[in-house]
Enzyme design. Structure first.
Site, short mmCIF file in Angstrom:
data_model
loop_
_atom_site.label_atom_id
_atom_site.label_comp_id
_atom_site.label_asym_id
_atom_site.label_seq_id
_atom_site.Cartn_x
_atom_site.Cartn_y
_atom_site.Cartn_z
CB THR A 37 -0.92 0.04 1.24
OG1 THR A 37 -0.13 -0.30 2.37
CG2 THR A 37 -2.07 -0.93 1.10
CG ASP A 38 5.20 1.25 0.76
OD1 ASP A 38 4.84 0.52 -0.19
OD2 ASP A 38 6.36 1.25 1.22
CB SER A 128 17.48 -3.12 1.41
OG SER A 128 16.09 -2.96 1.50
CG ASP A 172 10.72 -1.21 3.76
OD1 ASP A 172 9.56 -1.32 4.21
OD2 ASP A 172 11.18 -1.95 2.87
P1 ADP Z 1 15.26 -7.04 2.65
O1 ADP Z 1 15.31 -5.56 2.60
O2 ADP Z 1 13.89 -7.56 2.85
O3 ADP Z 1 16.22 -7.65 3.63
P2 ADP Z 1 16.41 -6.72 0.05
O4 ADP Z 1 16.66 -7.66 -1.08
O5 ADP Z 1 15.64 -5.48 -0.22
O6 ADP Z 1 15.71 -7.56 1.22
O7 ADP Z 1 17.79 -6.27 0.69
C1 ADP Z 1 18.80 -7.20 0.99
C2 ADP Z 1 20.10 -6.76 0.35
O8 ADP Z 1 20.62 -5.61 1.06
C3 ADP Z 1 21.20 -7.79 0.44
O9 ADP Z 1 21.12 -8.72 -0.61
C4 ADP Z 1 22.46 -6.93 0.36
O10 ADP Z 1 22.73 -6.56 -0.98
C5 ADP Z 1 22.04 -5.65 1.09
N1 ADP Z 1 22.45 -5.70 2.52
C6 ADP Z 1 21.65 -5.59 3.58
N2 ADP Z 1 22.37 -5.66 4.74
C7 ADP Z 1 23.65 -5.80 4.40
C8 ADP Z 1 24.89 -5.94 5.12
N3 ADP Z 1 24.92 -5.94 6.45
N4 ADP Z 1 26.03 -6.07 4.39
C9 ADP Z 1 25.99 -6.05 3.06
N5 ADP Z 1 24.88 -5.95 2.32
C10 ADP Z 1 23.71 -5.83 2.97
MG MG Z 2 14.45 -4.34 1.09
#
Ligand code: ADP
Ligand code: MG
Length: 386
Positions: A37-38, A128, A172
């Site tokens: 929804t956001d 992320s 988020d």
């Molecule tokens: P979500 O936000 O639900 O966890 P996303 O696919 O949007 O899933 O984000 C995950 C991505 O963010 C990872 O694949 C990586 O690229 C990046 N990421 C998140 N935290 C870290 C971290 N601590 N170190 C490196 N990359 C990270």
């Molecule tokens: Mg994400």
């Protein structure tokens, strides 16, 4: 479960980079209801988690940013004054934040940065946004720039939209900036007004990670956004002044259903009914009507599964198992879908036994070992307090 301890970050930083870092923390989130929804300028009800991404940072004398991720055991570096383009890896989130901060007029300093997250990545708990917000806040702090949290949330969203290429809404990044301890936040994604909705101590929010990630997530996500835009374009032939699905009521959508191809109608139906459910859910939470809140969460899952088509076998199974456990009011997928986590509202007295019941049943059916934990909503971004 992650075994990394953020308290180790200062000593890990000293070993790798030398010097004494400042450490900042930005939380992940669980969304209780209000999914997809956001970006339709609607309503969401997330809570910041006690799991977070930590960024240790110290300024450098040049204009280079060097970054190490403890989770990935991976490094990269870039110069602040050179042009940046998408590489398709985790560096995009950080280079994107630096680029967007620069575009907004902030004069950043070169820095060594070490990130460590206690969040699972790619599981719908928004690792992320936590990464973007932690690094953005850290970069502004060492540059002695005043941090406007709403502006930071918008900058981090732009980094993810324009640089990473994921057209996420503001939820988020907003909740990672503005989380309130012990509460969920009702956020109006159009006005960006928010209101804390305390979580009553008689219930627990339990998160079940299915441990699957289906790689459709980002392409399907962007496709859903386009479907919603198509729905708005078609409906605006008959309904004056609508800018987003937020502006369409359930009754209006029913009345004008014939304007939309069946698939586009289903997408719009999810969003329009989900907005209504989210507002009803806040009233239920405030009046401690947990049976009603659970019913709305269940209806949200059904809508995401059948109309928005963003669930998967493992999420549906986890939801069914969770609903069968004692003391459960409701369960739904949380986050973008296609894997990741289920959020469950459980009676506090039953919460301790929930994982013992649901975990083995899920393993029996799938061969996977789920991670199941109770979440206690925490504060938004700020200095890490160890
Ligand atoms: P979500 O936000 O639900 O966890 P996303 O696919 O949007 O899933 O984000 C995950 C991505 O963010 C990872 O694949 C990586 O690229 C990046 N990421 C998140 N935290 C870290 C971290 N601590 N170190 C490196 N990359 C990270
Ligand atoms: Mg994400």
């Amino acid at each position: 479960m992650q075994t990394l301890d953020p308290k180790d970050l200062p000593s890990l930083f000293r070993q790798r980079f030398g010097g004494e870092p400042l450490v900042f923390r930005a939380p992940g989130r669980v969304n209780l209801i209000g999914e997809h929804t956001d970006y339709n300028e609607g309503f969401v009800l997330p809570a910041a988690l006690d799991l977070a991404t930590y960024a240790a940072i110290a300024p450098r004398h040049d204009r280079v940013i060097r970054v190490h991720s403890v989770n990935l055991n991976s490094d990269f570096s870039f110069a602040l004054d050179e042009g940046q383009s998408r590489r398709g890896d985790w560096s995009d989130y950080i280079r994107g934040v630096a680029v967007e901060l620069g575009k907004s007029g902030y004069r950043l300093l070169g820095a060594d940065i070490m990130v460590l997250s206690t969040l699972p990545m790619g599981s719908g708990l928004s690792a992320s946004a936590a990464l973007e917000v932690a690094v953005g806040y850290a970069l502004l702090s060492i540059a002695s720039e005043k941090v406007d949290l709403l502006e930071l949330a918008k900058i981090c969203q732009r980094a993810e939209n324009d640089f990473v290429g994921m057209r996420c809404g503001i939820m988020d990044q907003f909740i990672s900036c503005h989380g309130v301890e012990g509460s969920a936040l009702l956020l109006d994604c159009r006005s960006l007004e928010s209101k804390a909705a305390p979580i009553d101590p008689s219930v627990r929010i339990v998160i079940c990670n299915t441990m699957v990630h289906h790689h459709l997530a980002s392409s399907e996500f962007n496709q859903r956004r386009r479907d919603c835009e198509t729905a708005v374009a078609l409906l605006s032939q008959r309904i004056e002044g609508i800018k987003a699905l937020r502006d369409v009521s359930v009754a209006q959508l029913e009345r004008h259903a014939a304007l939309l191809p069946p698939l586009i109608f289903k997408r719009a139906w999810h969003v329009v009914t989900e907005n209504a459910r989210t507002l009803a859910a806040v009233s239920a939470l405030e009046s401690r009507n947990f049976a009603e809140l659970g019913r709305l969460m269940n209806a949200s899952h059904e809508s995401l599964r059948d109309d928005y088509n963003v669930s998967c076998t493992e999420l549906d199974l986890m939801v069914e198992l969770a609903r069968g456990a004692p003391g459960v009011y409701g369960a739904r997928l949380t986050g973008g879908g296609f894997g990741g986590c289920v959020v469950t509202l459980v009676d506090a007295e039953e919460a301790a036994h929930f994982a013992e019941i649901v975990g083995p049943a899920y393993t029996n059916a799938t061969g996977l070992s789920p991670v199941i934990f109770t979440c206690f909503p925490g504060p938004g971004v700020g200095p890490a307090l160890f």
